[in-house]
Scaffold this active site. Sequence first.
Site, PDB file in Angstrom:
ATOM      1  N   CYS A   2       0.874  -1.174   0.000  1.00 26.11           N
ATOM      2  CA  CYS A   2       0.000   0.000   0.000  1.00 26.11           C
ATOM      3  C   CYS A   2       0.907   1.218   0.000  1.00 26.11           C
ATOM      4  O   CYS A   2       1.581   1.501   0.991  1.00 26.11           O
ATOM      5  CB  CYS A   2      -0.918   0.003   1.217  1.00 26.11           C
ATOM      6  SG  CYS A   2      -1.992   1.465   1.290  1.00 26.11           S
ATOM      7  N   GLU A 114      -3.226   0.953  -6.769  1.00 29.44           N
ATOM      8  CA  GLU A 114      -2.141   0.026  -7.039  1.00 29.44           C
ATOM      9  C   GLU A 114      -1.840   0.066  -8.529  1.00 29.44           C
ATOM     10  O   GLU A 114      -2.738   0.208  -9.357  1.00 29.44           O
ATOM     11  CB  GLU A 114      -2.510  -1.405  -6.603  1.00 29.44           C
ATOM     12  CG  GLU A 114      -1.336  -2.354  -6.563  1.00 29.44           C
ATOM     13  CD  GLU A 114      -0.210  -1.852  -5.660  1.00 29.44           C
ATOM     14  OE1 GLU A 114       0.743  -1.231  -6.222  1.00 29.44           O
ATOM     15  OE2 GLU A 114      -0.277  -2.049  -4.442  1.00 29.44           O
TER      16      GLU A 114
END
Length: 271
Positions: A2, A114
Site C-alpha cells: 500500500c 495500485e
Amino acid sequence: MCGRYAASRRPEDLAGIFEIEKWEPEETLAPDYNVAPTKEVYAVLDRPLKDVDDRRPVRQLRKLKWGLVPSWSKTPEGGARMINARAETVHEKPSYKRAFSSRRCIIPADGYYEWVTGQGERDLEVEGKKKRPRKQPYFVLPADGSVFAMAGLYEFWRDKTLPDDHPQAWWVTCSVITTEAETTPLAVAPAEGPHALADIHPRMPLMLTPDRWDAWLDPARTDPEDLRSLLEPPPAGLMRAYPVSTAVSNVRNNGPELLKELEGPEEGTLF
C-alpha cells in the site's frame, strides 16, 4: 503493498462509523485523494485519555504521520520506508512486534491505488532495458461503497533534541499491514484488465471487516499468537477495482477527479 490511498470521509462521518468517543476538531484533515507516505492521516485507536483518572481505553480518532518510527529509533529518518508491515512477519520483526502487541489501529480509507505489474514490464526488465514503461493505476475499494478499514500499527517516538513542552517533541506514526492479494474473482471487475487483485499486484492492505474491529483495537489483547488469528484475510468477493488516470502517479495531483473510473487502461500503459 500500500503506497497510496484516498481518504475523503469527514471526521463526523468516521465518528459514526467507528463509534468514536473522542476527537479533536483542531486535528481535522482536509479530504485527500492522493495520500502518500509521510503525510498526516486519520487513525482509529483505543487508548486511555491523558490526564484523567479513568484509565479505561477510549476510542479515539487521531492524526498520525504515515511511516512508522520505532520508539527505540535514534532518528525518524527511516519512517518513510516503513509504511507497510507484512502480516506474515509483523509479530516477529523488531520494528513492529511491540506495536503489534499493544498499539494497533485502523486506518480508514475510501480505497487504495495500485499500479499493475504486467508481463510486458517484467519482460523489459529481464531484457535489461532502462526505460520503464508507464504502469496503469487501479483504484481498489469495497464493492458496497463502505469504508475500507485497513489494519494498522502506531508508535510513539520522542525527539530528544527538543524540550518536553515543544509541540513536536513527540511523533505519533503508523504503518499499514499488508497480506497476499486475493486470487479469487473481484466482485466487480473491469471489462478490460484484471479479474482478481493478484492480477494487479501480489500484495494488498489487510482489510478488517466490522466484526473484527473491536478485537483488533482492544489493547488488553497482547498475546501474539492470539492476535495472529485476526490477520486472516477478509472473505473473498468484497472488492472491486477499476482503472484511473495516471495523474495519480504524481503526488502533487490531488482531487476527486483522481477517482474517476476510466473505460479502460490509458493508451501507452501496461496491463
